[in-house]
Design an enzyme around this catalytic site. Structure first.
Site, mmCIF file in Angstrom:
data_model
loop_
_atom_site.group_PDB
_atom_site.id
_atom_site.type_symbol
_atom_site.label_atom_id
_atom_site.label_comp_id
_atom_site.label_asym_id
_atom_site.label_seq_id
_atom_site.Cartn_x
_atom_site.Cartn_y
_atom_site.Cartn_z
ATOM 1 N N LYS A 1 0.773 -1.228 0.173
ATOM 2 C CA LYS A 1 -0.068 0.122 0.138
ATOM 3 C C LYS A 1 1.258 1.334 -0.262
ATOM 4 O O LYS A 1 0.894 2.023 -0.754
ATOM 5 C CB LYS A 1 -0.707 0.316 1.481
ATOM 6 C CG LYS A 1 -1.770 -1.532 1.489
ATOM 7 C CD LYS A 1 -2.984 -0.823 2.431
ATOM 8 C CE LYS A 1 -2.111 -1.059 4.025
ATOM 9 N NZ LYS A 1 -1.713 -2.246 4.330
ATOM 10 N N ARG B 1 -9.821 0.669 8.786
ATOM 11 C CA ARG B 1 -9.088 -1.031 8.918
ATOM 12 C C ARG B 1 -9.767 -1.014 10.354
ATOM 13 O O ARG B 1 -10.172 -2.765 10.245
ATOM 14 C CB ARG B 1 -8.075 -0.910 10.263
ATOM 15 C CG ARG B 1 -6.718 -0.904 9.134
ATOM 16 C CD ARG B 1 -5.327 -0.624 10.073
ATOM 17 N NE ARG B 1 -4.276 -1.363 10.109
ATOM 18 C CZ ARG B 1 -3.338 -1.223 9.175
ATOM 19 N NH1 ARG B 1 -3.211 0.633 8.561
ATOM 20 N NH2 ARG B 1 -2.401 -1.090 9.534
ATOM 21 N N ARG C 1 11.737 -5.127 4.750
ATOM 22 C CA ARG C 1 11.511 -4.038 4.459
ATOM 23 C C ARG C 1 12.390 -2.854 5.116
ATOM 24 O O ARG C 1 12.815 -2.735 6.918
ATOM 25 C CB ARG C 1 9.356 -3.247 5.171
ATOM 26 C CG ARG C 1 9.443 -2.195 5.102
ATOM 27 C CD ARG C 1 7.748 -1.407 4.852
ATOM 28 N NE ARG C 1 7.045 -2.098 6.041
ATOM 29 C CZ ARG C 1 5.922 -2.310 6.790
ATOM 30 N NH1 ARG C 1 5.025 -1.510 5.659
ATOM 31 N NH2 ARG C 1 5.310 -2.806 7.288
ATOM 32 N N ARG D 1 10.777 -0.905 11.045
ATOM 33 C CA ARG D 1 10.111 -0.501 12.132
ATOM 34 C C ARG D 1 10.410 -1.072 13.342
ATOM 35 O O ARG D 1 10.445 -2.512 13.003
ATOM 36 C CB ARG D 1 8.700 -0.076 11.296
ATOM 37 C CG ARG D 1 8.176 0.828 10.425
ATOM 38 C CD ARG D 1 7.080 0.460 9.690
ATOM 39 N NE ARG D 1 6.540 -0.313 10.299
ATOM 40 C CZ ARG D 1 5.024 -0.484 9.671
ATOM 41 N NH1 ARG D 1 4.854 0.086 8.711
ATOM 42 N NH2 ARG D 1 3.563 -1.021 10.184
ATOM 43 N N ARG E 1 -0.455 -8.995 13.860
ATOM 44 C CA ARG E 1 -0.859 -7.835 12.262
ATOM 45 C C ARG E 1 -1.674 -8.676 11.291
ATOM 46 O O ARG E 1 -2.541 -8.041 10.999
ATOM 47 C CB ARG E 1 0.021 -7.016 12.010
ATOM 48 C CG ARG E 1 0.506 -6.291 12.992
ATOM 49 C CD ARG E 1 1.652 -5.792 12.344
ATOM 50 N NE ARG E 1 2.391 -4.826 11.469
ATOM 51 C CZ ARG E 1 3.065 -4.797 10.372
ATOM 52 N NH1 ARG E 1 4.793 -5.076 11.398
ATOM 53 N NH2 ARG E 1 3.570 -4.336 10.152
HETATM 54 P P1 ADP Z 1 2.223 -1.923 3.132
HETATM 55 O O1 ADP Z 1 2.192 -0.273 3.060
HETATM 56 O O2 ADP Z 1 1.021 -2.343 2.881
HETATM 57 O O3 ADP Z 1 2.188 -2.363 4.885
HETATM 58 P P2 ADP Z 1 4.643 -1.784 1.868
HETATM 59 O O4 ADP Z 1 4.572 -1.069 0.107
HETATM 60 O O5 ADP Z 1 5.844 -0.937 2.720
HETATM 61 O O6 ADP Z 1 3.404 -1.942 2.472
HETATM 62 O O7 ADP Z 1 5.500 -2.958 1.494
HETATM 63 C C1 ADP Z 1 6.055 -4.123 2.078
HETATM 64 C C2 ADP Z 1 7.705 -4.293 1.691
HETATM 65 O O8 ADP Z 1 7.354 -5.361 0.638
HETATM 66 C C3 ADP Z 1 8.427 -3.102 1.541
HETATM 67 O O9 ADP Z 1 9.793 -3.596 1.800
HETATM 68 C C4 ADP Z 1 8.645 -3.072 -0.394
HETATM 69 O O10 ADP Z 1 9.633 -2.671 -1.297
HETATM 70 C C5 ADP Z 1 8.252 -4.113 -0.653
HETATM 71 N N1 ADP Z 1 7.032 -4.478 -1.768
HETATM 72 C C6 ADP Z 1 5.822 -3.708 -2.245
HETATM 73 N N2 ADP Z 1 5.516 -4.489 -3.161
HETATM 74 C C7 ADP Z 1 5.896 -5.532 -3.552
HETATM 75 C C8 ADP Z 1 5.094 -6.337 -4.630
HETATM 76 N N3 ADP Z 1 5.207 -6.302 -5.830
HETATM 77 N N4 ADP Z 1 6.599 -6.958 -5.033
HETATM 78 C C9 ADP Z 1 7.412 -7.560 -3.758
HETATM 79 N N5 ADP Z 1 7.629 -6.389 -2.979
HETATM 80 C C10 ADP Z 1 7.360 -5.694 -2.507
HETATM 81 P P1 ADP Z 2 0.606 -1.404 8.043
HETATM 82 O O1 ADP Z 2 0.036 -1.476 6.194
HETATM 83 O O2 ADP Z 2 2.143 -2.907 7.161
HETATM 84 O O3 ADP Z 2 0.232 -2.210 8.472
HETATM 85 P P2 ADP Z 2 0.760 0.463 9.204
HETATM 86 O O4 ADP Z 2 1.867 1.268 8.759
HETATM 87 O O5 ADP Z 2 -0.849 0.391 8.053
HETATM 88 O O6 ADP Z 2 1.230 -0.370 8.983
HETATM 89 O O7 ADP Z 2 -0.089 0.731 10.924
HETATM 90 C C1 ADP Z 2 1.356 0.436 12.023
HETATM 91 C C2 ADP Z 2 0.293 0.122 13.443
HETATM 92 O O8 ADP Z 2 -0.397 1.394 13.717
HETATM 93 C C3 ADP Z 2 -0.815 -0.969 12.949
HETATM 94 O O9 ADP Z 2 -0.446 -1.873 13.035
HETATM 95 C C4 ADP Z 2 -1.949 -0.214 14.275
HETATM 96 O O10 ADP Z 2 -1.412 -1.160 15.347
HETATM 97 C C5 ADP Z 2 -2.051 1.385 13.775
HETATM 98 N N1 ADP Z 2 -2.388 1.579 13.036
HETATM 99 C C6 ADP Z 2 -2.695 2.171 11.938
HETATM 100 N N2 ADP Z 2 -3.524 2.452 11.220
HETATM 101 C C7 ADP Z 2 -4.604 2.055 11.655
HETATM 102 C C8 ADP Z 2 -6.171 2.232 11.708
HETATM 103 N N3 ADP Z 2 -7.036 2.785 10.967
HETATM 104 N N4 ADP Z 2 -6.534 1.734 12.907
HETATM 105 C C9 ADP Z 2 -6.447 0.976 13.969
HETATM 106 N N5 ADP Z 2 -4.685 0.456 13.861
HETATM 107 C C10 ADP Z 2 -3.828 1.681 12.849
#
Ligand code: ADP
Ligand code: ADP
Ligand code: ZN
Length: 219
Positions: free
Chosen positions: A13, A88, A127, A161, A172
């Site tokens: 995302k 979420r 990541r 992170r 998660r």
């Molecule tokens: P999210 O915001 O949904 O948690 P991220 O965009 O941070 O996910 O992506 C998670 C990790 O996977 C990052 O290290 C990113 O570089 C990698 N990543 C994102 N999209 C892809 C993909 N299509 N294929 C392989 N790795 C990916």
């Molecule tokens: P990822 O896409 O890798 O799960 P985020 O950066 O979106 O990570 O979220 C990290 C953490 O922040 C989540 O595990 C949760 O604890 C909190 N968080 C983020 N967005 C929300 C939301 N909309 N509602 C509740 N908790 C959230």
């Protein structure tokens, strides 16, 4: 254009939101980034959120809805925005609907990024981001062009992170399936849902999302 990127942790995302931000000239709004900033600043909200985030659970709807309602009102998102990591829960989605209704505004699209759980642990544990500009990387899947140097800003310091460890990832994923996945049905029923294959290469996924959104814009 106002859209939601919906998908499990590690779905891509944030990666795609940064690209869509440039392509469509609309702002990425990441509640995760906002919460991490609150934790870093030591604010009251940050203090409340810190332990919950470290456990890989969801921060309360009240806190998150409060944060997002402040930002969607700002002039800089008048053009539109990409919600990354919000809503979420169904309660958050209902609160968003109420906020939009009040402004006589609406969502254009909810893009679901489909990725199997089996690859998410590797995505998340590999990541890292640039400490200076926040650009996202991955140890295997998205390395900077020159090792140790950020493509975007030339920075040489990177960070990971606190919650990107294998144990927290499991919580998660449980939270995603129990509390967030019901939103697929929620937005499906509203006719807003479009699903893309998030298992494809990063560039491929971008192409697919852009194509979906161009169609939505033209409709
Ligand atoms: P999210 O915001 O949904 O948690 P991220 O965009 O941070 O996910 O992506 C998670 C990790 O996977 C990052 O290290 C990113 O570089 C990698 N990543 C994102 N999209 C892809 C993909 N299509 N294929 C392989 N790795 C990916
Ligand atoms: P990822 O896409 O890798 O799960 P985020 O950066 O979106 O990570 O979220 C990290 C953490 O922040 C989540 O595990 C949760 O604890 C909190 N968080 C983020 N967005 C929300 C939301 N909309 N509602 C509740 N908790 C959230
Ligand atoms: Zn950088």
């Amino acid at each position: 254009m106002r859209l939601i990127l919906l998908g499990p942790p590690g779905a891509g995302k944030g990666t795609q939101a940064a690209r869509l931000e440039k392509h469509f000239g609309i702002k990425q709004l990441s509640t995760g980034d906002m919460l991490r900033a609150a934790v870093a600043s030591g604010s009251e909200i940050g203090q409340q959120a810190k332990a919950v985030m470290e456990r890989g659970e969801l921060v309360s709807d009240e806190i998150v809805v409060g944060i997002i309602s402040d930002v969607v009102d700002q002039d800089e998102v008048a053009n539109g925005y990409i919600l990354d990591g919000f809503p979420r829960t169904v309660a958050q989605a209902e609160a968003l609907d109420a906020m939009l209704r009040e402004k006589s505004s609406k969502l254009d699209c909810v893009v679901e990024m489909k990725v199997d759980d089996s690859v998410l642990v590797a995505r998340i544990t590999g990541r890292y981001t640039c400490a200076k500009c926040g650009a996202g990387y991955h140890k295997e899947f998205q390395k900077p062009q020159t090792e140790g140097v950020c493509d975007n800003c030339g920075g040489t310091e990177f960070k990971t992170r606190a919650d990107d460890n294998e144990e927290t990832v499991k919580s998660r994923l449980v939270a995603y399936h129990a509390q967030t996945a019901p939103l697929i049905d929620y937005y499906g029923k509203k006719g807003l849902l479009r699903s893309v294959d998030g298992m494809a290469d990063i560039d491929e996924v971008t192409k697919e999302i852009v194509s979906v959104l161009e169609k939505v814009k033209a409709a």
